[in-house]
Design a protein around this motif. Structure first.
Motif, mmCIF file in Angstrom:
data_model
loop_
_atom_site.group_PDB
_atom_site.id
_atom_site.type_symbol
_atom_site.label_atom_id
_atom_site.label_comp_id
_atom_site.label_asym_id
_atom_site.label_seq_id
_atom_site.Cartn_x
_atom_site.Cartn_y
_atom_site.Cartn_z
ATOM 1 N N LEU A 40 0.862 -1.175 0.000
ATOM 2 C CA LEU A 40 0.000 0.000 0.000
ATOM 3 C C LEU A 40 0.898 1.224 0.000
ATOM 4 O O LEU A 40 1.719 1.396 0.901
ATOM 5 N N LEU A 41 0.761 2.061 -1.033
ATOM 6 C CA LEU A 41 1.461 3.340 -1.080
ATOM 7 C C LEU A 41 0.472 4.427 -0.699
ATOM 8 O O LEU A 41 -0.525 4.637 -1.390
ATOM 9 N N VAL A 85 3.938 1.772 2.652
ATOM 10 C CA VAL A 85 4.880 2.850 2.383
ATOM 11 C C VAL A 85 4.121 4.175 2.441
ATOM 12 O O VAL A 85 3.151 4.376 1.708
ATOM 13 N N HIS A 86 4.569 5.063 3.321
ATOM 14 C CA HIS A 86 4.021 6.410 3.416
ATOM 15 C C HIS A 86 4.955 7.323 2.642
ATOM 16 O O HIS A 86 6.166 7.299 2.873
ATOM 17 N N VAL A 87 4.404 8.124 1.741
ATOM 18 C CA VAL A 87 5.224 9.029 0.946
ATOM 19 C C VAL A 87 4.819 10.459 1.282
ATOM 20 O O VAL A 87 3.686 10.876 1.044
ATOM 21 N N GLN A 88 5.760 11.179 1.852
ATOM 22 C CA GLN A 88 5.528 12.532 2.331
ATOM 23 C C GLN A 88 6.039 13.540 1.302
ATOM 24 O O GLN A 88 7.192 13.462 0.870
ATOM 25 N N ALA A 96 3.017 2.949 11.385
ATOM 26 C CA ALA A 96 3.247 1.940 12.416
ATOM 27 C C ALA A 96 4.719 1.547 12.382
ATOM 28 O O ALA A 96 5.431 1.790 11.393
ATOM 29 N N GLN A 97 5.155 0.940 13.447
ATOM 30 C CA GLN A 97 6.551 0.497 13.531
ATOM 31 C C GLN A 97 6.870 -0.422 12.349
ATOM 32 O O GLN A 97 6.095 -1.322 12.016
ATOM 33 N N GLY A 98 7.990 -0.168 11.714
ATOM 34 C CA GLY A 98 8.438 -0.988 10.598
ATOM 35 C C GLY A 98 7.934 -0.542 9.240
ATOM 36 O O GLY A 98 8.386 -1.054 8.214
ATOM 37 N N ALA A 136 11.249 0.782 -6.442
ATOM 38 C CA ALA A 136 10.813 -0.425 -7.157
ATOM 39 C C ALA A 136 11.629 -1.638 -6.721
ATOM 40 O O ALA A 136 11.062 -2.709 -6.443
ATOM 41 N N ALA A 137 12.939 -1.485 -6.617
ATOM 42 C CA ALA A 137 13.795 -2.598 -6.193
ATOM 43 C C ALA A 137 13.469 -3.013 -4.762
ATOM 44 O O ALA A 137 13.435 -4.210 -4.452
ATOM 45 N N ARG A 138 13.218 -2.041 -3.919
ATOM 46 C CA ARG A 138 12.874 -2.345 -2.521
ATOM 47 C C ARG A 138 11.586 -3.158 -2.441
ATOM 48 O O ARG A 138 11.480 -4.117 -1.677
ATOM 49 N N LEU A 139 10.599 -2.778 -3.253
ATOM 50 C CA LEU A 139 9.334 -3.523 -3.269
ATOM 51 C C LEU A 139 9.543 -4.931 -3.805
ATOM 52 O O LEU A 139 8.990 -5.896 -3.264
ATOM 53 N N ARG A 140 10.350 -5.061 -4.840
ATOM 54 C CA ARG A 140 10.633 -6.396 -5.384
ATOM 55 C C ARG A 140 11.333 -7.274 -4.356
ATOM 56 O O ARG A 140 11.078 -8.478 -4.267
ATOM 57 N N GLU A 141 12.253 -6.690 -3.571
ATOM 58 C CA GLU A 141 12.942 -7.440 -2.504
ATOM 59 C C GLU A 141 11.957 -7.981 -1.478
ATOM 60 O O GLU A 141 12.206 -9.009 -0.853
#
Length: 171
Positions: free
Chosen positions: A5-6, A46-49, A72-74, A93-98
């Motif tokens: 969830l973004l 993922v929160h995007v500010q 939340a934590q984490g 994108a790479a982080r999400l794929r990981e």
């Protein structure tokens, strides 16, 4: 594969006070429900500010810049100073794929800027994309906020994004 969830730009300047989007209360409720569902399912959140320019309501460090929904934590918190969260965070994108993410659910602000740009980038990165209808919004402009949000949904659906009412989104 997992879902992510973004949550884009769910900041105080967009959801609280005089400068809030017209549907702030209902969008806030929808985002809160999506967060609860994502957390319960073990989805990546993922929160995007958004970092606005000096003097803007979302200028970093100002009250309007603060997230309206506490992570939340984490959970991941990223920042951006352009509409596209993927362009602002080249490793996203790479982080999400990981994390074995195959589907990205998008919610937040603003429909005709960050939501549109980030959804298209997620598609280009090879993710299945779900736009949570009712969980994104914008301000009135040349057209009403409702019309602008609906037009974005139509555009993104034509691009291959699944537009799903927020209460029906599953993680």
């Amino acid at each position: 594969m997992r879902s992510a969830l973004l949550v884009l730009g769910a900041q105080r300047n967009m959801l609280e006070g005089d400068g809030a989007v017209p549907t702030a209360q209902s969008v806030r409720t929808a985002v809160d429900r999506l967060l609860a569902a994502a957390r319960a399912a073990g989805a990546v959140v993922v929160h995007v500010q958004n970092d606005g320019p000096r003097g803007y309501p979302d200028e970093p460090g100002t009250p309007g810049w603060e997230l309206a929904v506490a992570p939340a934590q984490g959970e991941v918190v990223l920042r951006k100073d352009v509409s596209d969260a993927f362009a602002a965070n080249p490793g996203l994108a790479a982080r999400l794929r990981e994390e074995d993410v195959g589907t990205v659910v998008v919610a937040g602000m603003q429909s005709d800027f960050c939501v549109r740009a980030t959804s298209r980038s997620a598609l280009q990165a090879g993710f299945a994309v779900v736009l949570a209808s009712g969980a994104h919004a914008t301000h009135d402009d040349d057209a009403s906020a409702a019309v602008l949000s609906r037009e974005v949904e139509e555009e993104l659906a034509a691009d291959g994004v699944a537009v799903v009412p927020a209460p029906e989104v599953r993680f």
